[in-house]
Design a protein around this motif. Structure first.
Motif, PDB file in Angstrom:
ATOM      1  N   PHE A  33       0.812  -1.212   0.000  1.00 24.04           N
ATOM      2  CA  PHE A  33       0.000   0.000   0.000  1.00 24.04           C
ATOM      3  C   PHE A  33       0.847   1.264   0.000  1.00 24.04           C
ATOM      4  O   PHE A  33       1.940   1.283   0.553  1.00 24.04           O
ATOM      5  CB  PHE A  33      -0.889   0.059   1.254  1.00 24.04           C
ATOM      6  N   ALA A  34       0.285   2.299  -0.594  1.00 23.79           N
ATOM      7  CA  ALA A  34       0.788   3.666  -0.450  1.00 23.79           C
ATOM      8  C   ALA A  34      -0.415   4.500   0.003  1.00 23.79           C
ATOM      9  O   ALA A  34      -1.397   4.608  -0.724  1.00 23.79           O
ATOM     10  CB  ALA A  34       1.348   4.197  -1.757  1.00 23.79           C
ATOM     11  N   PHE A  35      -0.346   5.003   1.228  1.00 27.81           N
ATOM     12  CA  PHE A  35      -1.403   5.853   1.759  1.00 27.81           C
ATOM     13  C   PHE A  35      -0.974   7.304   1.548  1.00 27.81           C
ATOM     14  O   PHE A  35       0.002   7.745   2.149  1.00 27.81           O
ATOM     15  CB  PHE A  35      -1.632   5.583   3.247  1.00 27.81           C
ATOM     16  N   VAL A  36      -1.689   8.031   0.702  1.00 31.18           N
ATOM     17  CA  VAL A  36      -1.311   9.402   0.344  1.00 31.18           C
ATOM     18  C   VAL A  36      -2.217  10.370   1.088  1.00 31.18           C
ATOM     19  O   VAL A  36      -3.434  10.198   1.122  1.00 31.18           O
ATOM     20  CB  VAL A  36      -1.430   9.611  -1.185  1.00 31.18           C
ATOM     21  N   SER A  37      -1.602  11.414   1.677  1.00 30.15           N
ATOM     22  CA  SER A  37      -2.378  12.419   2.403  1.00 30.15           C
ATOM     23  C   SER A  37      -1.789  13.811   2.186  1.00 30.15           C
ATOM     24  O   SER A  37      -0.643  13.960   1.752  1.00 30.15           O
ATOM     25  CB  SER A  37      -2.420  12.090   3.899  1.00 30.15           C
ATOM     26  N   GLU A  38      -2.598  14.817   2.475  1.00 32.37           N
ATOM     27  CA  GLU A  38      -2.172  16.215   2.397  1.00 32.37           C
ATOM     28  C   GLU A  38      -1.532  16.605   3.720  1.00 32.37           C
ATOM     29  O   GLU A  38      -2.069  16.295   4.796  1.00 32.37           O
ATOM     30  CB  GLU A  38      -3.387  17.124   2.148  1.00 32.37           C
ATOM     31  N   HIS A  39      -0.391  17.308   3.637  1.00 34.81           N
ATOM     32  CA  HIS A  39       0.257  17.793   4.852  1.00 34.81           C
ATOM     33  C   HIS A  39       1.083  19.039   4.525  1.00 34.81           C
ATOM     34  O   HIS A  39       1.949  18.994   3.647  1.00 34.81           O
ATOM     35  CB  HIS A  39       1.144  16.713   5.460  1.00 34.81           C
ATOM     36  N   ASN A  40       0.774  20.129   5.197  1.00 33.97           N
ATOM     37  CA  ASN A  40       1.490  21.407   5.010  1.00 33.97           C
ATOM     38  C   ASN A  40       1.537  21.834   3.549  1.00 33.97           C
ATOM     39  O   ASN A  40       2.572  22.258   3.044  1.00 33.97           O
ATOM     40  CB  ASN A  40       2.902  21.332   5.584  1.00 33.97           C
ATOM     41  N   ALA A  45       3.422  10.399   1.557  1.00 32.90           N
ATOM     42  CA  ALA A  45       2.979   9.015   1.456  1.00 32.90           C
ATOM     43  C   ALA A  45       3.478   8.204   2.641  1.00 32.90           C
ATOM     44  O   ALA A  45       4.592   8.398   3.120  1.00 32.90           O
ATOM     45  CB  ALA A  45       3.493   8.390   0.167  1.00 32.90           C
ATOM     46  N   SER A  46       2.613   7.319   3.093  1.00 35.51           N
ATOM     47  CA  SER A  46       2.994   6.252   4.012  1.00 35.51           C
ATOM     48  C   SER A  46       3.016   4.996   3.156  1.00 35.51           C
ATOM     49  O   SER A  46       2.107   4.772   2.363  1.00 35.51           O
ATOM     50  CB  SER A  46       1.948   6.076   5.115  1.00 35.51           C
ATOM     51  N   ILE A  47       4.053   4.193   3.315  1.00 34.51           N
ATOM     52  CA  ILE A  47       4.119   2.947   2.555  1.00 34.51           C
ATOM     53  C   ILE A  47       3.974   1.782   3.527  1.00 34.51           C
ATOM     54  O   ILE A  47       4.441   1.852   4.663  1.00 34.51           O
ATOM     55  CB  ILE A  47       5.417   2.842   1.735  1.00 34.51           C
ATOM     56  N   ALA A  48       3.277   0.740   3.085  1.00 32.58           N
ATOM     57  CA  ALA A  48       2.996  -0.367   3.989  1.00 32.58           C
ATOM     58  C   ALA A  48       2.929  -1.693   3.242  1.00 32.58           C
ATOM     59  O   ALA A  48       2.636  -1.732   2.048  1.00 32.58           O
ATOM     60  CB  ALA A  48       1.667  -0.112   4.708  1.00 32.58           C
ATOM     61  N   VAL A  49       3.178  -2.753   4.007  1.00 28.42           N
ATOM     62  CA  VAL A  49       3.091  -4.112   3.483  1.00 28.42           C
ATOM     63  C   VAL A  49       2.302  -4.947   4.480  1.00 28.42           C
ATOM     64  O   VAL A  49       2.668  -5.036   5.654  1.00 28.42           O
ATOM     65  CB  VAL A  49       4.483  -4.754   3.287  1.00 28.42           C
ATOM     66  N   ALA A  50       1.206  -5.537   4.019  1.00 27.34           N
ATOM     67  CA  ALA A  50       0.423  -6.459   4.843  1.00 27.34           C
ATOM     68  C   ALA A  50       0.925  -7.869   4.572  1.00 27.34           C
ATOM     69  O   ALA A  50       1.020  -8.287   3.416  1.00 27.34           O
ATOM     70  CB  ALA A  50      -1.060  -6.341   4.517  1.00 27.34           C
ATOM     71  N   MET A  51       1.254  -8.577   5.643  1.00 24.27           N
ATOM     72  CA  MET A  51       1.769  -9.945   5.526  1.00 24.27           C
ATOM     73  C   MET A  51       0.702 -10.954   5.929  1.00 24.27           C
ATOM     74  O   MET A  51      -0.100 -10.702   6.828  1.00 24.27           O
ATOM     75  CB  MET A  51       2.987 -10.137   6.436  1.00 24.27           C
ATOM     76  N   LYS A  52       0.711 -12.093   5.273  1.00 21.37           N
ATOM     77  CA  LYS A  52      -0.194 -13.183   5.633  1.00 21.37           C
ATOM     78  C   LYS A  52       0.222 -13.750   6.995  1.00 21.37           C
ATOM     79  O   LYS A  52       1.402 -13.726   7.343  1.00 21.37           O
ATOM     80  CB  LYS A  52      -0.131 -14.287   4.582  1.00 21.37           C
ATOM     81  N   PRO A  53      -0.735 -14.275   7.748  1.00 20.44           N
ATOM     82  CA  PRO A  53      -0.399 -14.883   9.046  1.00 20.44           C
ATOM     83  C   PRO A  53       0.531 -16.078   8.870  1.00 20.44           C
ATOM     84  O   PRO A  53       0.544 -16.746   7.840  1.00 20.44           O
ATOM     85  CB  PRO A  53      -1.751 -15.337   9.587  1.00 20.44           C
ATOM     86  N   VAL A  54       1.293 -16.368   9.914  1.00 23.84           N
ATOM     87  CA  VAL A  54       2.210 -17.498   9.912  1.00 23.84           C
ATOM     88  C   VAL A  54       1.484 -18.722  10.456  1.00 23.84           C
ATOM     89  O   VAL A  54       0.871 -18.663  11.527  1.00 23.84           O
ATOM     90  CB  VAL A  54       3.447 -17.202  10.784  1.00 23.84           C
ATOM     91  N   GLY A  55       1.520 -19.814   9.728  1.00 25.97           N
ATOM     92  CA  GLY A  55       0.928 -21.068  10.176  1.00 25.97           C
ATOM     93  C   GLY A  55      -0.544 -20.931  10.521  1.00 25.97           C
ATOM     94  O   GLY A  55      -1.337 -20.429   9.741  1.00 25.97           O
ATOM     95  N   GLU A  56      -0.920 -21.376  11.712  1.00 26.91           N
ATOM     96  CA  GLU A  56      -2.309 -21.337  12.175  1.00 26.91           C
ATOM     97  C   GLU A  56      -2.638 -20.029  12.893  1.00 26.91           C
ATOM     98  O   GLU A  56      -3.728 -19.875  13.426  1.00 26.91           O
ATOM     99  CB  GLU A  56      -2.568 -22.515  13.117  1.00 26.91           C
ATOM    100  N   SER A  57      -1.718 -19.119  12.919  1.00 27.61           N
ATOM    101  CA  SER A  57      -1.912 -17.837  13.612  1.00 27.61           C
ATOM    102  C   SER A  57      -3.054 -17.042  12.999  1.00 27.61           C
ATOM    103  O   SER A  57      -3.346 -17.157  11.818  1.00 27.61           O
ATOM    104  CB  SER A  57      -0.615 -17.027  13.524  1.00 27.61           C
TER     105      SER A  57
END
Length: 129
Positions: A33-40, A45-57
């Motif tokens: 993801f790239a979360f884009v927002s207005e500031h000053n 941009a905030s950059i992010a990565v969502a990871m899949k759960p590990v095993g049965e977690s």
């Protein structure tokens, strides 16, 4: 499914850590993801990565570098380009969302609740169960 944002920093040196997490956990990447927002008067941009759960977690970490990268689609910064390249190398699609800036929230935990709600609403992350 419990999702939690894990803030690595604000996108300066920690962007290398985020890219390395992607490289070493390629099979776990759920979305980027790239979360884009207005500031000053400009966009960040905030950059992010969502990871899949590990095993049965039932825990889905979302690693984020919050609002430290200037955003300009026509002339991207080297840091944003580095993230885009890492996304492409891992055969992922970069999802860009316009969001509110975290500075309007009293606490960053409220900001992360807002982002979690938006991601669930658009089905980018699983619902809470």
């Amino acid at each position: 499914m419990i999702q939690k944002f894990i803030e690595l920093g604000q996108g300066y040196g920690d962007i290398f850590e985020l890219c390395e997490l992607m490289t070493t956990n390629t099979n776990r990447i759920h979305h980027t993801f790239a979360f884009v927002s207005e500031h000053n008067g400009g966009k960040v941009a905030s950059i992010a990565v969502a990871m899949k759960p590990v095993g049965e977690s039932k825990f889905m970490p979302i690693y984020i570098c919050r609002e430290g990268i200037p955003y300009n689609p026509e002339n991207q910064s080297k840091r944003f380009k580095l993230f885009e390249d890492a996304v492409a190398e891992n055969n992922q699609l970069l999802i860009t969302l316009d969001v509110k800036n975290s500075s309007i929230y009293v606490d960053t935990s409220l900001y992360y609740q807002y982002l979690t709600g938006a991601l669930r609403l658009y089905h980018y992350i699983p619902a809470l169960y």
